[in-house]
Design an enzyme around this catalytic site. Structure first.
Site, PDB file in Angstrom:
ATOM      1  N   SER A 101      -5.716   1.195  -8.012  1.00 42.40           N
ATOM      2  CA  SER A 101      -4.782   1.827  -8.936  1.00 42.40           C
ATOM      3  C   SER A 101      -5.449   2.897  -9.801  1.00 42.40           C
ATOM      4  O   SER A 101      -5.945   3.894  -9.291  1.00 42.40           O
ATOM      5  CB  SER A 101      -4.111   0.745  -9.790  1.00 42.40           C
ATOM      6  OG  SER A 101      -3.034   1.253 -10.524  1.00 42.40           O
ATOM      7  N   ASP A 240      -0.973   8.081 -11.498  1.00 40.38           N
ATOM      8  CA  ASP A 240      -2.276   7.430 -11.376  1.00 40.38           C
ATOM      9  C   ASP A 240      -2.690   7.452  -9.908  1.00 40.38           C
ATOM     10  O   ASP A 240      -2.004   8.004  -9.054  1.00 40.38           O
ATOM     11  CB  ASP A 240      -2.248   6.016 -11.951  1.00 40.38           C
ATOM     12  CG  ASP A 240      -1.438   5.042 -11.117  1.00 40.38           C
ATOM     13  OD1 ASP A 240      -0.596   5.495 -10.326  1.00 40.38           O
ATOM     14  OD2 ASP A 240      -1.649   3.818 -11.256  1.00 40.38           O
ATOM     15  N   ASP A 242      -2.761   5.421  -7.417  1.00 41.04           N
ATOM     16  CA  ASP A 242      -1.970   4.871  -6.311  1.00 41.04           C
ATOM     17  C   ASP A 242      -0.477   5.142  -6.446  1.00 41.04           C
ATOM     18  O   ASP A 242       0.314   4.672  -5.632  1.00 41.04           O
ATOM     19  CB  ASP A 242      -2.235   3.376  -6.132  1.00 41.04           C
ATOM     20  CG  ASP A 242      -1.590   2.511  -7.210  1.00 41.04           C
ATOM     21  OD1 ASP A 242      -1.460   2.996  -8.347  1.00 41.04           O
ATOM     22  OD2 ASP A 242      -1.240   1.359  -6.912  1.00 41.04           O
ATOM     23  N   ASP A 244       1.863   4.352  -8.785  1.00 42.54           N
ATOM     24  CA  ASP A 244       2.857   3.440  -9.366  1.00 42.54           C
ATOM     25  C   ASP A 244       2.960   3.577 -10.878  1.00 42.54           C
ATOM     26  O   ASP A 244       3.741   2.872 -11.511  1.00 42.54           O
ATOM     27  CB  ASP A 244       2.605   1.987  -8.956  1.00 42.54           C
ATOM     28  CG  ASP A 244       1.335   1.383  -9.540  1.00 42.54           C
ATOM     29  OD1 ASP A 244       0.573   2.125 -10.206  1.00 42.54           O
ATOM     30  OD2 ASP A 244       1.088   0.186  -9.322  1.00 42.54           O
TER      31      ASP A 244
END
Length: 445
Positions: A101, A240, A242, A244
């Site tokens: 992430s 960010d 990833d 999400d």
């Protein structure tokens, strides 16, 4: 029963340190494949962000899954919510994301989705953990899984994102800057907004495996703030690593956080009669969000910190919208998990409907001063259990006499204690937060 490997958001850690090692990932792939196969024929999607270690772990998971008889479909670099969506559309038993992430490149991790695009149930995670502690056995040769690559995954997800706004919607005339954090949104995000008519300036979309989240994206907003001003843009959008989490910047360069984005989306749905219930925030959500929603007659509840807890609360109440101030925003009317691109599109639609700029729209939410200090600690007993910390927290809470909040909690993904104090007077709030953070540091020494 407590879990040995799975944390609040899958399995995460430093690359090369157990369990974020190739041999563990091989065994994890096998254990997951064995668990999924108990549900019948097994097809598993695997996606990743742009970390260099993703190649290594993708190969290890692929070997483990196929050795258990699972077929594997490789998606390549894709946002985490894209794997959730594609797991549903391909009718897979599960989706796996290789990502840490918003963390730097030397961390990595694994997230699982069910075939419905939701987080795995606890009982399935426990089954995988039990299998991890048993000897690995390979299925007979004729039952080894097959591997294929999905070459049109990006195009499928782009069209899905575009479908979250009404057909015919155009953002023509809107000039935006997007920061892709050199991460998983670097291909799809620019295409989504350009295909919907916006003029797009793109930052941090040249991943090299090492630069993900490196002074860019939603955890480092300075670059985006400067670009919005220099490019004379209407707003900026930061993702960010990833995809999400999303934060925004208005035309003045001011940061618009997840609480404000959540309010904008919820108010828009409420005004159109489509909210369905209330809004779920977290223990970290600003008190101002709760008060602003109350002014509109919108119920608000707080879940534990972590998008999986927000999602669980939404499911239990059959509500549509929830999120965190860090930028996880969940819109169940469109998807099954936090999706940064879709959340950003809902904000743009709300602005378009009201014919307002972001700076004007955000004024409806007046946030209370909130100070958050992260204190790193080593192993051993949690400093939150120390009597002096408990006493000080109670004393500060009493001193604010119902006009503020104190929240001390351990991070679910890092060795940190988060000290948060919120109230009406900023200098008082900062003083209390620094006092508590100093005490936590002292008892952790």
């Amino acid at each position: 029963m407590s879990k040995k490997y799975f944390g609040t958001d899958g399995i995460r850690g430093r690359v090369g340190e157990y369990p974020i090692t190739p041999d563990f990932m091989l065994k994890l792939g096998w254990a997951a494949g064995m668990a999924f196969r108990k549900m019948g024929a097994c097809k598993v999607l695997v996606g990743k962000d742009t970390r260099i270690s993703g190649y290594m772990f993708e190969s290890a998971l692929e070997a483990g899954l196929t050795s258990a008889g699972a077929d594997v479909m490789l998606l390549g670099p894709m946002p985490t919510p894209a794997i959730a969506y594609l797991s549903r559309t391909f009718q897979a038993e599960a989706g796996i994301v290789i990502s840490a992430s918003h963390n730097p490149h030397d961390d990595n991790g694994i997230k699982f989705f069910s075939g419905k695009g939701t987080k795995l149930p606890d009982e399935l995670e426990l089954m995988i953990e039990e299998l991890l502690d048993t000897p690995m056995t390979v299925v007979e040769s004729s039952k080894i899984g097959k591997v294929s690559r999905i070459n049109d995954a990006s195009g499928r997800y782009i069209e899905f994102c575009k479908s979250s706004v009404p057909t015919g919607t155009s953002f023509s005339g809107l000039r935006i800057v997007i920061d892709c954090a050199h991460g998983a949104t670097y291909k799809v995000a620019p295409s989504v907004f350009r295909e919907l008519g916006a003029e797009v300036v793109v930052l941090s979309a040249q991943p090299n495996g090492l630069n993900i989240n490196d002074n860019c994206g939603s955890t480092h907003m300075g670059q985006l703030q400067a670009a919005v001003l220099s490019e004379h843009a209407d707003l900026g959008i930061a993702f960010d690593g990833d995809g999400d989490r999303v934060l925004m910047v208005d035309h003045t360069g001011a940061i618009v956080d997840g609480d404000e984005l959540l309010y904008i989306i919820a108010r828009d749905l409420h005004e159109r009669g489509k909210l369905q219930g209330g809004v779920v925030g977290t223990l970290m959500s600003n008190l101002g969000l709760e008060l602003a929603l109350a002014d509109l007659g919108i119920p608000f509840v707080r879940a534990n910190v972590g998008d999986r807890y927000v999602i669980a609360e939404l499911l239990e109440r059959n509500w549509l919208v929830g999120g965190e101030n860090s930028g996880h925003v969940v819109c169940f009317n469109h998807t099954t998990t936090g999706d940064a691109i879709i959340a950003a599109l809902q904000v743009l639609m709300a602005l378009k409907t009201r014919n307002e700029g972001l700076a004007q729209t955000r004024q409806a939410l007046r946030k209370c001063p909130q100070v958050l200090i992260n204190v790193r600690f080593g192993g051993g007993e949690s400093p939150l259990e120390h009597p002096a910390v408990k006493e000080a927290s109670a004393r500060v809470t009493q001193a604010m006499a119902g006009r503020g909040r104190v929240l001390l909690r351990k991070s679910g993904t890092e060795p940190l204690v988060r000290v948060m104090v919120e109230g009406e007077d900023e200098s008082q709030v900062r003083g209390y937060a620094e006092e508590l953070a100093k005490l936590v540091t002292e008892v952790s020494a």
